[in-house]
Structures are given as structure tokens and as C-alpha cells.
Design a protein around this motif. Structure first.
Motif, mmCIF file in Angstrom:
data_model
loop_
_atom_site.group_PDB
_atom_site.id
_atom_site.type_symbol
_atom_site.label_atom_id
_atom_site.label_comp_id
_atom_site.label_asym_id
_atom_site.label_seq_id
_atom_site.Cartn_x
_atom_site.Cartn_y
_atom_site.Cartn_z
ATOM 1 N N LEU A 41 5.459 -35.949 32.957
ATOM 2 C CA LEU A 41 5.224 -34.659 33.612
ATOM 3 C C LEU A 41 5.859 -33.516 32.821
ATOM 4 C CD1 LEU A 41 5.816 -35.365 37.416
ATOM 5 C CD2 LEU A 41 3.661 -34.955 36.258
ATOM 6 N N THR A 42 7.094 -33.724 32.394
ATOM 7 C CA THR A 42 7.812 -32.679 31.671
ATOM 8 C C THR A 42 7.135 -32.361 30.350
ATOM 9 O OG1 THR A 42 9.870 -33.322 32.721
ATOM 10 C CG2 THR A 42 10.050 -32.039 30.720
ATOM 11 N N ARG A 43 6.750 -33.404 29.604
ATOM 12 C CA ARG A 43 6.113 -33.174 28.305
ATOM 13 C C ARG A 43 4.763 -32.482 28.470
ATOM 14 N NH1 ARG A 43 10.650 -34.826 27.792
ATOM 15 N NH2 ARG A 43 11.474 -35.943 26.026
ATOM 16 N N LEU A 44 3.972 -32.916 29.452
ATOM 17 C CA LEU A 44 2.653 -32.303 29.649
ATOM 18 C C LEU A 44 2.760 -30.912 30.264
ATOM 19 C CD1 LEU A 44 0.444 -35.315 30.761
ATOM 20 C CD2 LEU A 44 0.610 -34.227 28.507
ATOM 21 N N TYR A 45 3.813 -30.664 31.001
ATOM 22 C CA TYR A 45 4.042 -29.312 31.515
ATOM 23 C C TYR A 45 4.265 -28.358 30.342
ATOM 24 C CZ TYR A 45 6.065 -25.444 34.138
ATOM 25 O OH TYR A 45 6.313 -24.207 34.673
ATOM 26 N N ARG A 46 5.039 -28.815 29.371
ATOM 27 C CA ARG A 46 5.327 -27.996 28.191
ATOM 28 C C ARG A 46 4.165 -27.943 27.220
ATOM 29 N NH1 ARG A 46 11.326 -30.301 26.739
ATOM 30 N NH2 ARG A 46 12.393 -29.480 28.555
ATOM 31 N N ARG A 47 3.387 -29.035 27.144
ATOM 32 C CA ARG A 47 2.286 -29.124 26.179
ATOM 33 C C ARG A 47 1.003 -29.584 26.854
ATOM 34 N NH1 ARG A 47 2.984 -31.657 21.044
ATOM 35 N NH2 ARG A 47 0.823 -31.053 20.919
ATOM 36 N N PRO A 48 0.447 -28.769 27.760
ATOM 37 C CA PRO A 48 -0.806 -29.171 28.398
ATOM 38 C C PRO A 48 -1.895 -29.361 27.349
ATOM 39 C CG PRO A 48 -0.292 -26.871 28.883
ATOM 40 C CD PRO A 48 0.882 -27.445 28.153
ATOM 41 N N GLY A 49 -2.697 -30.388 27.539
ATOM 42 C CA GLY A 49 -3.779 -30.655 26.602
ATOM 43 C C GLY A 49 -3.391 -31.569 25.457
ATOM 44 N N ALA A 50 -2.178 -32.120 25.497
ATOM 45 C CA ALA A 50 -1.774 -33.069 24.456
ATOM 46 C C ALA A 50 -2.666 -34.308 24.544
ATOM 47 C CB ALA A 50 -0.309 -33.468 24.627
ATOM 48 N N SER A 51 -2.842 -34.969 23.424
ATOM 49 C CA SER A 51 -3.601 -36.227 23.419
ATOM 50 C C SER A 51 -2.660 -37.368 23.790
ATOM 51 C CB SER A 51 -4.191 -36.485 22.035
ATOM 52 O OG SER A 51 -3.150 -36.803 21.110
ATOM 53 N N GLN A 52 -3.235 -38.523 24.069
ATOM 54 C CA GLN A 52 -2.425 -39.696 24.382
ATOM 55 C C GLN A 52 -1.531 -40.066 23.203
ATOM 56 O OE1 GLN A 52 -4.427 -42.979 26.363
ATOM 57 N NE2 GLN A 52 -3.310 -44.437 25.086
ATOM 58 N N THR A 53 -2.047 -39.951 22.000
ATOM 59 C CA THR A 53 -1.250 -40.248 20.804
ATOM 60 C C THR A 53 -0.085 -39.277 20.673
ATOM 61 O OG1 THR A 53 -3.172 -41.167 19.673
ATOM 62 C CG2 THR A 53 -1.334 -40.465 18.284
ATOM 63 N N GLU A 54 -0.348 -37.987 20.874
ATOM 64 C CA GLU A 54 0.714 -36.988 20.798
ATOM 65 C C GLU A 54 1.779 -37.240 21.864
ATOM 66 O OE1 GLU A 54 -1.987 -33.274 19.083
ATOM 67 O OE2 GLU A 54 -1.850 -33.619 21.255
ATOM 68 N N LEU A 55 1.338 -37.602 23.068
ATOM 69 C CA LEU A 55 2.286 -37.888 24.142
ATOM 70 C C LEU A 55 3.138 -39.102 23.800
ATOM 71 C CD1 LEU A 55 3.305 -37.195 27.011
ATOM 72 C CD2 LEU A 55 1.630 -38.862 27.849
ATOM 73 N N ALA A 56 2.521 -40.142 23.257
ATOM 74 C CA ALA A 56 3.273 -41.342 22.875
ATOM 75 C C ALA A 56 4.355 -41.001 21.850
ATOM 76 C CB ALA A 56 2.323 -42.408 22.321
ATOM 77 N N VAL A 57 4.030 -40.140 20.902
ATOM 78 C CA VAL A 57 5.013 -39.712 19.902
ATOM 79 C C VAL A 57 6.150 -38.948 20.582
ATOM 80 C CG1 VAL A 57 5.387 -38.179 17.910
ATOM 81 C CG2 VAL A 57 3.417 -39.716 17.965
ATOM 82 N N MET A 58 5.811 -38.036 21.491
ATOM 83 C CA MET A 58 6.837 -37.255 22.196
ATOM 84 C C MET A 58 7.772 -38.160 23.002
ATOM 85 S SD MET A 58 4.925 -33.862 23.682
ATOM 86 C CE MET A 58 3.196 -34.303 23.766
ATOM 87 N N LEU A 59 7.215 -39.223 23.584
ATOM 88 C CA LEU A 59 8.003 -40.130 24.422
ATOM 89 C C LEU A 59 8.660 -41.251 23.621
ATOM 90 C CD1 LEU A 59 5.555 -40.522 27.441
ATOM 91 C CD2 LEU A 59 7.582 -39.063 27.313
ATOM 92 N N GLU A 60 8.284 -41.341 22.346
ATOM 93 C CA GLU A 60 8.789 -42.393 21.454
ATOM 94 C C GLU A 60 8.444 -43.785 21.982
ATOM 95 O OE1 GLU A 60 12.960 -41.538 20.886
ATOM 96 O OE2 GLU A 60 12.523 -39.770 19.667
ATOM 97 N N ILE A 61 7.177 -43.933 22.392
ATOM 98 C CA ILE A 61 6.652 -45.229 22.832
ATOM 99 C C ILE A 61 5.324 -45.470 22.133
ATOM 100 C CG2 ILE A 61 7.810 -45.174 25.089
ATOM 101 C CD1 ILE A 61 5.148 -44.329 26.355
ATOM 102 N N ASP A 62 4.825 -46.700 22.190
ATOM 103 C CA ASP A 62 3.551 -46.982 21.528
ATOM 104 C C ASP A 62 2.386 -46.474 22.381
ATOM 105 O OD1 ASP A 62 2.413 -49.386 23.152
ATOM 106 O OD2 ASP A 62 4.490 -49.968 22.726
ATOM 107 N N ARG A 63 1.239 -46.312 21.738
ATOM 108 C CA ARG A 63 0.049 -45.768 22.409
ATOM 109 C C ARG A 63 -0.382 -46.619 23.591
ATOM 110 N NH1 ARG A 63 -4.831 -45.347 20.080
ATOM 111 N NH2 ARG A 63 -5.399 -43.747 21.560
#
Length: 149
Positions: A41-63
Motif C-alpha cells: 500500500l505504501t509503495r503504491l501510494y507513493r508510486r501509483p501505476g508501478a508495474s509488478q516488476t517495479e513493485l517487486a524491486v521496491m519490496l526486495e522480493i521476487d516477482r
């Protein structure tokens, strides 16, 4: 002061982070989100429209892990996927209205948790602590980016 001492900086920092997470988790239990979902929620609040790959990188987890979490969150009405306008293979991620309300509520709880944790410090000490921690974080980011050298 060495690694046999409870006041060793590595232990103190680790304990502070763990205890902050524990207190926060207890306070938000009723909202119905896990800490991992709160991070989404926090990452997407800051970066709406991120892709799943971008989110995985932000969270430091695999796709794949990110995908499973997003599937659950989409099913529960927290996240929606929208096709990218230029590349239909990519889904862009957005918070639902319900998720934005939950984020606002959780952010207030997070701020209260930090305020409670820092209550023993004066305003000056809080400012100094924040500046020093940010400098240490910056140094560690630099080390992490340069493979620790």
C-alpha cells in the motif's frame, strides 16, 4: 563496547526496528492487512501505476512472490491492475478507494507509533537522531550499491 554487550549498536538498532514493527503490527491488527501488504500500500501510494516488476524491486522480493501477494490483495479489493496503454503485457498497479482509506488510517497509526517511540527525546534530540540516522542510511545505501566496498 563489543558484541557481548546488550548496548552494542548493531543489537540496539536491530531491537529498535523489531520492536517498532511489533508495536505497529499490534496497533493495526484490526484493519486486516499484514505488514507486507501495508508495504505494498505504501509503495503504491507513493508510486501509483508501478508495474509488478517495479513493485517487486521496491519490496526486495521476487516477482512470483509479489504476484501472489497482489493476487490476494486484488481479490480482497485493495489493489487493481490496469493494462499499460503502450504495452498490453504490463499491468499497472493502483490502490482502490478502500486501500487509500486504509493507508490513511495506517499512516496515522505509524506516525503515532514513531511519536510514542521517540517520546523520551527532546525535539532537538529527535531532529538530531533523524539527521544522523539518515546519514547512516545514506552511507549504507552507498555501500549496498557498490557491493559493500
Amino acid at each position: 563496547m563489543g558484541p557481548d554487550d546488550d548496548e552494542y549498536i548493531g543489537y540496539v538498532l536491530s531491537d529498535v526496528a523489531r520492536l517498532m514493527r511489533t508495536v505497529f503490527d499490534r496497533r493495526v491488527r484490526g484493519i486486516g492487512l499484514t505488514r507486507a501488504q501495508w508495504l505494498v500500500l505504501t509503495r503504491l501510494y507513493r508510486r501509483p501505476g508501478a508495474s509488478q516488476t517495479e513493485l517487486a524491486v521496491m519490496l526486495e522480493i521476487d516477482r512470483a512472490s509479489a504476484g501472489r501477494m497482489l493476487d490476494r490483495m486484488e481479490k480482497n479489493g485493495w489493489v487493481e491492475r490496469r493494462a499499460d496503454s503502450e504495452d498490453r503485457r504490463i499491468n499497472r498497479l493502483y490502490l482502490t478507494d478502500e486501500a487509500r482509506r486504509a493507508h490513511k488510517e495506517m499512516w496515522a497509526i505509524a506516525e503515532a507509533t514513531v511519536d510514542d517511540a521517540l517520546a523520551p527525546l527532546s525535539e532537538r534530540e529527535r531532529d538530531q537522531f533523524t539527521r544522523l540516522a539518515a546519514r547512516v542510511k545514506g552511507r549504507l545505501q552507498g555501500l549496498a550499491g557498490s557491493n559493500g566496498s
